[in-house]
Write an enzyme that holds these catalytic residues in place. Structure first.
Site, PDB file in Angstrom:
ATOM      1  N   VAL A   1      39.157  55.427  35.010  1.00 17.06           N
ATOM      2  CA  VAL A   1      39.310  53.893  34.611  1.00 17.06           C
ATOM      3  C   VAL A   1      39.933  53.879  32.801  1.00 17.06           C
ATOM      4  O   VAL A   1      40.276  53.143  32.957  1.00 17.06           O
ATOM      5  CB  VAL A   1      38.085  53.276  34.963  1.00 17.06           C
ATOM      6  CG1 VAL A   1      38.334  51.681  34.532  1.00 17.06           C
ATOM      7  CG2 VAL A   1      37.949  53.534  36.675  1.00 17.06           C
TER       8      VAL A   1
ATOM      9  N   ASP B   1      34.396  58.766  24.225  1.00 15.52           N
ATOM     10  CA  ASP B   1      33.514  60.198  24.803  1.00 15.52           C
ATOM     11  C   ASP B   1      33.067  60.663  24.185  1.00 15.52           C
ATOM     12  O   ASP B   1      32.871  61.310  22.853  1.00 15.52           O
ATOM     13  CB  ASP B   1      35.034  60.797  25.667  1.00 15.52           C
ATOM     14  CG  ASP B   1      34.493  61.029  26.748  1.00 15.52           C
ATOM     15  OD1 ASP B   1      33.753  62.082  27.056  1.00 15.52           O
ATOM     16  OD2 ASP B   1      34.360  59.795  27.799  1.00 15.52           O
TER      17      ASP B   1
ATOM     18  N   LYS C   1      44.177  51.950  42.319  1.00 14.77           N
ATOM     19  CA  LYS C   1      44.670  52.845  43.688  1.00 14.77           C
ATOM     20  C   LYS C   1      44.471  54.395  42.650  1.00 14.77           C
ATOM     21  O   LYS C   1      46.719  54.481  42.161  1.00 14.77           O
ATOM     22  CB  LYS C   1      45.328  53.026  44.515  1.00 14.77           C
ATOM     23  CG  LYS C   1      45.378  51.158  45.080  1.00 14.77           C
ATOM     24  CD  LYS C   1      46.158  51.224  46.220  1.00 14.77           C
ATOM     25  CE  LYS C   1      47.769  50.797  45.752  1.00 14.77           C
ATOM     26  NZ  LYS C   1      48.137  49.675  45.196  1.00 14.77           N
TER      27      LYS C   1
ATOM     28  N   PRO D   1      45.142  55.528  61.234  1.00 14.42           N
ATOM     29  CA  PRO D   1      44.129  56.057  61.363  1.00 14.42           C
ATOM     30  C   PRO D   1      44.674  57.431  60.501  1.00 14.42           C
ATOM     31  O   PRO D   1      45.548  57.986  60.181  1.00 14.42           O
ATOM     32  CB  PRO D   1      44.947  56.698  62.881  1.00 14.42           C
ATOM     33  CG  PRO D   1      45.765  56.524  63.158  1.00 14.42           C
ATOM     34  CD  PRO D   1      46.251  54.804  62.499  1.00 14.42           C
TER      35      PRO D   1
ATOM     36  N   GLY E   1      37.893  58.361  51.452  1.00 12.13           N
ATOM     37  CA  GLY E   1      36.914  59.768  50.485  1.00 12.13           C
ATOM     38  C   GLY E   1      37.279  59.238  49.451  1.00 12.13           C
ATOM     39  O   GLY E   1      37.343  58.485  49.024  1.00 12.13           O
TER      40      GLY E   1
ATOM     41  N   CYS F   1      35.906  55.577  45.191  1.00 18.51           N
ATOM     42  CA  CYS F   1      34.547  54.757  45.357  1.00 18.51           C
ATOM     43  C   CYS F   1      34.458  53.902  46.302  1.00 18.51           C
ATOM     44  O   CYS F   1      32.990  53.497  46.533  1.00 18.51           O
ATOM     45  CB  CYS F   1      36.190  53.868  45.030  1.00 18.51           C
ATOM     46  SG  CYS F   1      36.974  53.898  42.924  1.00 18.51           S
TER      47      CYS F   1
END
Length: 440
Positions: free
Chosen positions: A11, A30, A152, A253, A258, A261
């Site tokens: 993200v 970071d 996504k 289907p 997984g 999120c």
């Protein structure tokens, strides 16, 4: 605008890069020094289509930089986005330790007009707790906002650049105006900028993901029922999808969801409900159905071989939890691999276009890793498809039948037309197909 993004995970890196692409000066912070060095060299540690090129372009232009130093960045930043991980704890709740550590590091460096924005997915009430903490540490009111992400994996650049909507939670309208100005370049097609209360923004993220997870678990349960009554879930899906109240999105289907999120957010919202003395029956069912769905392929394979998998060789196509990502967190393929190993399968030959290194770090020499998906077929007793990468969609069935010791495919994503496989002399087992097709 000068922007700081704390955290260079999925993200944070996408957020910072996309903001720099629109002309802002962005510094990503970071604490992992080796990761920062790699990013400074233009090496992107995650797989996301288009991201590496964008990072290199904006780094070269001087709009995107990376550092481990808060002191060099925070005092001059107008907007500070927190995009650190909030992993699931043993009881299913979200671990917010990283959020609080960031707050302690930020507090002494914040400018008077700075806005601190939580991009991470956090339980309801987190933003207000952060505001209270910053007030305690600074001795003054600090503007805190919620700005949940709806990215996504595999399509994150487009999702950020062309959002369906931008959601922010604020305590003052002036903060909403700052964020609206920041997001204007991405809202030129009249998609809405939705400003609301902090708690409502926090809930929006969870409710959105849990709704999508619910659709997946629902269609998977209906697929399992279709097999038992002799119906075809693909036909049923078309029959219901044209109803505008239902639609087709997330009605494919498969072998369960997984990633980082859906599993985490469903568990976190269940935990939130328990904390408020509420039993979330639907969310509990969504989680239970998904857990069971991840072993559906194994159960089909085990029944086909009458419980005798010892010494068998299994070829697996697709390891990531979805296509166009190298993310294997909570991936159904890993559940299948674990069950096959436990059942005594002697050789599991795997291929994935981008996720093999991550799987190898988990399993080492327990698996055989092949650079081309057809190479997994040599000596294999069965082919299993778990992730629907595009390169698997148009397969050479004559070659597959020739290479397999037994002409049988177990398809966890229903990529192929059963009648075509039957004509080629290949036994085909999908998800939610009629009993006649599955037993043919």
């Amino acid at each position: 605008m000068k922007i700081a993004v704390i955290g260079t995970g999925y993200v944070g890196l996408v957020t910072g890069t996309c903001f720099s692409e629109s002309g802002n000066y962005v510094t990503c912070i970071d604490i992992d020094e080796s990761k920062v060095r790699r990013l400074q060299a233009g090496e992107v540690p995650i797989y996301e289509p288009g991201l590496e090129e964008m990072v290199k372009r904006n780094t070269k232009a001087g709009r995107l930089t990376f550092t481990t130093s808060y002191a060099d960045v925070i005092p001059d930043s107008k907007c500070i986005f927190i995009a650190v991980g909030t992993p699931m704890t043993a009881d299913g709740s979200a671990n917010l330790d990283s959020i609080w550590k960031v707050a302690e590091s930020l507090a002494p460096l914040l400018a008077e007009d700075a806005v601190v924005i939580i991009k991470s997915t956090v339980p309801v009430g987190t933003n207000r707790k952060l505001a209270e903490m910053l007030k305690s540490l600074t001795g003054r009111e600090v503007d805190v906002a919620s700005n949940p992400e709806f990215l996504k994996e595999g399509a994150a650049i487009d999702d950020f650049s062309k959002p369906d909507r931008v959601v922010v939670g604020v305590s003052r309208p002036e903060v909403s105006e700052v964020l609206h100005e920041l997001y204007k370049p991405f809202l030129r097609t009249e998609h809405p900028f939705l400003s609301m209360e902090l708690e409502s923004a926090e809930m929006t993220k969870y409710v959105a993901n849990c709704m999508l997870a619910t659709k997946i678990s629902f269609i998977n349960e209906m697929a399992n029922l279709c097999e038992r009554v002799g119906a075809d879930i693909n036909q049923v899906r078309r029959g219901i999808g044209h109803d505008q109240r239902i639609g087709f999105s997330f009605l494919f289907p498969g072998v369960g969801y997984g990633g980082s999120c859906f599993p985490k957010d469903v568990s976190a919202l269940i935990s939130v409900a328990h904390d408020r003395e509420m039993e979330p029956s639907i969310l509990n069912a969504v989680d239970q159905v998904n857990t069971a769905q991840k072993r559906v392929l194994f159960d089909k394979i085990n029944r086909y071989f009458e419980g005798d998998l010892a010494g068998k060789t299994v070829a697996i196509w697709g390891l990531a939890f979805k296509p166009k990502t190298d993310d294997i967190r909570e991936a159904p393929a890993l559940v299948l691999i674990d069950l096959l190993l436990e059942a005594g399968v002697s050789n599991i030959k795997v291929h994935d276009p981008v996720a093999m290194e991550n799987v190898k770090a988990e399993y080492g020499d327990k698996l055989s890793y092949l650079d081309h998906h057809y190479d997994t077929l040599d000596g294999a007793d069965v082919l299993v498809i778990v992730t629907e990468w595009n390169e698997f969609r148009h397969a050479d069935f004559d070659y597959i039948r020739h290479k397999l010791t037994q002409p049988v495919i177990f398809d966890g994503r229903n990529l192929y037309e059963p009648s075509k496989l039957k004509a080629k002399g290949i036994k085909y087992f999908g998800i939610g197909l009629s009993s006649e097709k599955n037993l043919d």
